[in-house]
Structures are given as C-alpha cells and as structure tokens.
Scaffold this active site. Structure first.
Site, short mmCIF file in Angstrom:
data_model
loop_
_atom_site.label_atom_id
_atom_site.label_comp_id
_atom_site.label_asym_id
_atom_site.label_seq_id
_atom_site.Cartn_x
_atom_site.Cartn_y
_atom_site.Cartn_z
N LYS A 26 18.68 33.65 -107.35
CA LYS A 26 18.61 32.18 -107.24
C LYS A 26 19.54 31.57 -108.29
O LYS A 26 19.63 32.08 -109.41
CB LYS A 26 17.16 31.74 -107.50
CG LYS A 26 16.93 30.25 -107.60
CD LYS A 26 16.99 29.54 -106.28
CE LYS A 26 16.80 28.03 -106.42
NZ LYS A 26 17.10 27.32 -105.17
N CYS A 28 25.37 22.34 -105.47
CA CYS A 28 23.94 22.02 -105.27
C CYS A 28 23.80 20.52 -105.05
O CYS A 28 24.21 19.73 -105.90
CB CYS A 28 23.10 22.45 -106.48
SG CYS A 28 21.38 21.95 -106.25
C1 DHB Z 1 19.36 24.26 -104.57
C2 DHB Z 1 19.96 23.88 -103.42
C3 DHB Z 1 21.22 24.32 -103.14
O1 DHB Z 1 21.85 24.00 -101.99
C4 DHB Z 1 21.87 25.11 -104.05
O2 DHB Z 1 23.12 25.50 -103.83
C5 DHB Z 1 21.27 25.49 -105.20
C6 DHB Z 1 20.00 25.06 -105.47
C7 DHB Z 1 18.03 23.77 -104.91
O3 DHB Z 1 17.71 22.64 -104.56
O4 DHB Z 1 17.29 24.51 -105.60
#
Ligand code: DHB
Length: 323
Positions: free
Chosen positions: A59, A142
């Site tokens: 993540k 993001c």
């Molecule tokens: C999140 C969403 C995304 O599209 C990304 O690239 C990284 C994190 C999020 O909201 O956690």
C-alpha cells in the site's frame, strides 16, 4: 483407426510462458496486486506472498502512519467501486522493518510511496533504496487527500520532483500516473519521463474526483470530500488501455509500462498486453475476490493465448492492430 492424439498437443495453456520483466526484475507471471486494497498489513502482504501474484506490492505509504479518511470511504458498484481511502497505512518505517520477512516469501517486492512533499518522497525513496525492496513505485496520483492535488497533473512539479528522486540510488524506480485524457498531456508527460532514469510507469490510478449519487437516498455514497472519490474497475478500463497504448507509442522500449484499471479476467489482461503493457496489476477484482484472482486470471490469459497460438508475452506485447 483414428489417431487419439489431438491435432496440436502443444497448443495448451501449460505451454504458454507468462514470465516477464519490469525494470530488469524478473516476474514469473504477468500479473500482481496493485497498490490499493488488501496490501497494508503484514498479514495481507504475507498472504499475497503465498498466492500466485507475480510480486508483492505494498500500500502507498507516507512518513507517518495514517488512519485514512472517514467512513464510508469505499463502496462497491455494479461494475467496479468508488473509493476515497485517504492513504491508510502503517508509515514507511513499518514497511522497511517488514521487508526482510517479506523477502523470505521469494517474490519480488514493490514498495509504493506517496509522500505529501518532495522532501517526504526523498526521505522514503532514500530509505527504500537501502532496503530489500526490488522496485520502487512513486505514487504521483493519489486523488483522495484534501488540499493535495495529484502531482502527475502538474508537469512543472513532476519535473522538479524527478530531478530529486532519480538520484538517490540504483534500484529501479517507477511512477504511478493519473489518467490523462488529451494527447498534449500524454506527450508532455512522456517528454518529462524521457529525461530521467525512470524504469517503469504504472497506468492508471483510479479516475479521481468522480461522483456517484444514490437517487433513492438523494445522497452521495461515500463521506470524504463531499462524495468525490476515485472510480475503479470496469468503468475505467478503456481509459487505462488508452493511457498504456499512448505511452507505449511515446516512450522508448526500455521504459516498461504496467497496466492497471478494470482487469478481472484473462481477456482484460490480454487487451492490456496488446496495448503494450509489460505486466498488469489487479486492484478492484482482488478486493472483491481475494488472492484466488491471480491464479484464475493467469490461467485464463494462458488459455486465451494458447487458443490463439501465442506462447510468450513478447509475441503479443504492443501488437494492437489499428483500422
Ligand atoms: C489512495 C488512493 C489512490 O488512488 C492511491 O493511488 C493511493 C491511495 C487512498 O485513498 O488511500
């Protein structure tokens, strides 16, 4: 007497070779998880290590641990999902600490970082350059942090950031890009990328700041940002395919492209392969189906390629026909 041997015994899925490379790192399969669902905790990452995913992707992390946005922040939709998770993660030091244990699972490890400033990203890239990670994906896209625009939509700042981030070590570094919708933007971003030792790009992140409304309740369906969130799944596959295709025509061959957006079966993966992707990542389908999706989609891709008489990824990559 009729011959019981099939006419073309080698034309079966088991003879299709799905191995590929990203940034010079060998992958034993065409697909792995995207940075997104079910890759935050060590338990989730370990479970990925025991699955058919070609790599373990983490993540996107930040300097400090984060709880993420208020709930509800993820809603399934008939053809995908709308999400505004807000980067819930354990903080980069937790991922650094678990890398030696994840490494024992014998898969390449891709770390995703998503700092809130160039300095944040510099700190994290430097740290992971000295770690057991195999590839570093820097998330410039993001859409879900209030007050933090997606860096990939600001070409000037992208250029400035790459100047700093590309001189911190020798591990292959890649960029997770937002979707672009105009040829001037594809070529502006490609021109910047070509100036730096970027090993791969990942196209695309969720389509940011979309709104889904529930007419019955007359309400937005997620809480953060007044309901605006990242659209995922089948809805965005044509956008992902277009971005992979556009960048594959604009970038030199030594910059690999990872496709992501709406891959839920072998046909979807094959389409990304035709568009020019060296590998694909699975997000929404992995969230819905769990780790079983990796072996299922790989088998479907191999079966489809066998039926068409293809034996390797290289034979198909980028071979899209135009009319
Ligand atoms: C999140 C969403 C995304 O599209 C990304 O690239 C990284 C994190 C999020 O909201 O956690």
């Amino acid at each position: 007497m009729s011959d019981p041997t099939p006419a073309c015994p080698r034309n079966t899925a088991e003879f299709v070779d799905l191995t590929t490379h990203i940034g010079g790192i060998a992958l034993d399969n065409y697909l792995f998880n995207a940075s997104g669902p079910l890759c935050t905790s060590e338990a989730e990452l370990t479970q990925l290590g025991h699955s058919a995913t070609a790599a373990i992707m983490t993540k996107s992390c930040t300097i400090l641990p984060r709880e993420g946005n208020a709930e509800p922040r993820y809603q399934n939709l008939p053809l995908g999902a709308l999400q505004s998770m807000g980067l819930p993660n354990l903080g980069y030091q937790a991922y650094l600490a678990m890398l030696p244990r994840l490494k024992l699972l014998n898969k390449p490890i891709v770390v995703s970082i998503s700092g809130f400033s160039v300095t944040d990203n510099q700190t994290m890239v430097s740290a992971f350059q000295q770690s057991d990670a195999d590839l570093i994906e820097v998330n410039f896209s993001c859409p879900n942090i209030e007050g933090k625009p997606q860096l990939g939509y600001d070409f000037e700042q992208t250029d400035q950031a790459l100047k700093v981030l590309c001189q911190l070590g020798d591990k292959p570094i890649g960029l997770k890009l937002p979707p672009y919708f105009d040829f001037s933007h594809f070529s502006a971003m490609a021109d910047i990328i070509k100036q730096y030792p970027i090993s791969f790009i990942t196209c695309i992140n969720s389509v940011g700041n979309t709104l889904v409304i529930d007419a019955e309740t007359e309400s937005a369906i997620i809480k953060p940002k007044g309901g605006f969130g990242g659209l995922c799944g089948d809805y965005i596959k044509p956008i992902g395919l277009a971005n992979v295709r556009a960048f594959s025509t604009l970038l030199p061959e030594n910059i690999d492209i990872i496709g992501v957006g709406g891959i839920k079966n072998g046909t979807d993966a094959f389409e990304y392969l035709l568009a020019g992707a060296s590998a694909v990542q699975v997000a929404t389908c992995y969230e819905k189906e769990g780790v079983e999706c990796f072996s299922r989609i790989s088998n479907e891709l191999a079966t489809l390629m066998a039926r068409k008489g293809y034996k390797t990824i290289a034979e198909v990559k980028g071979q899209l026909k135009t009319l």
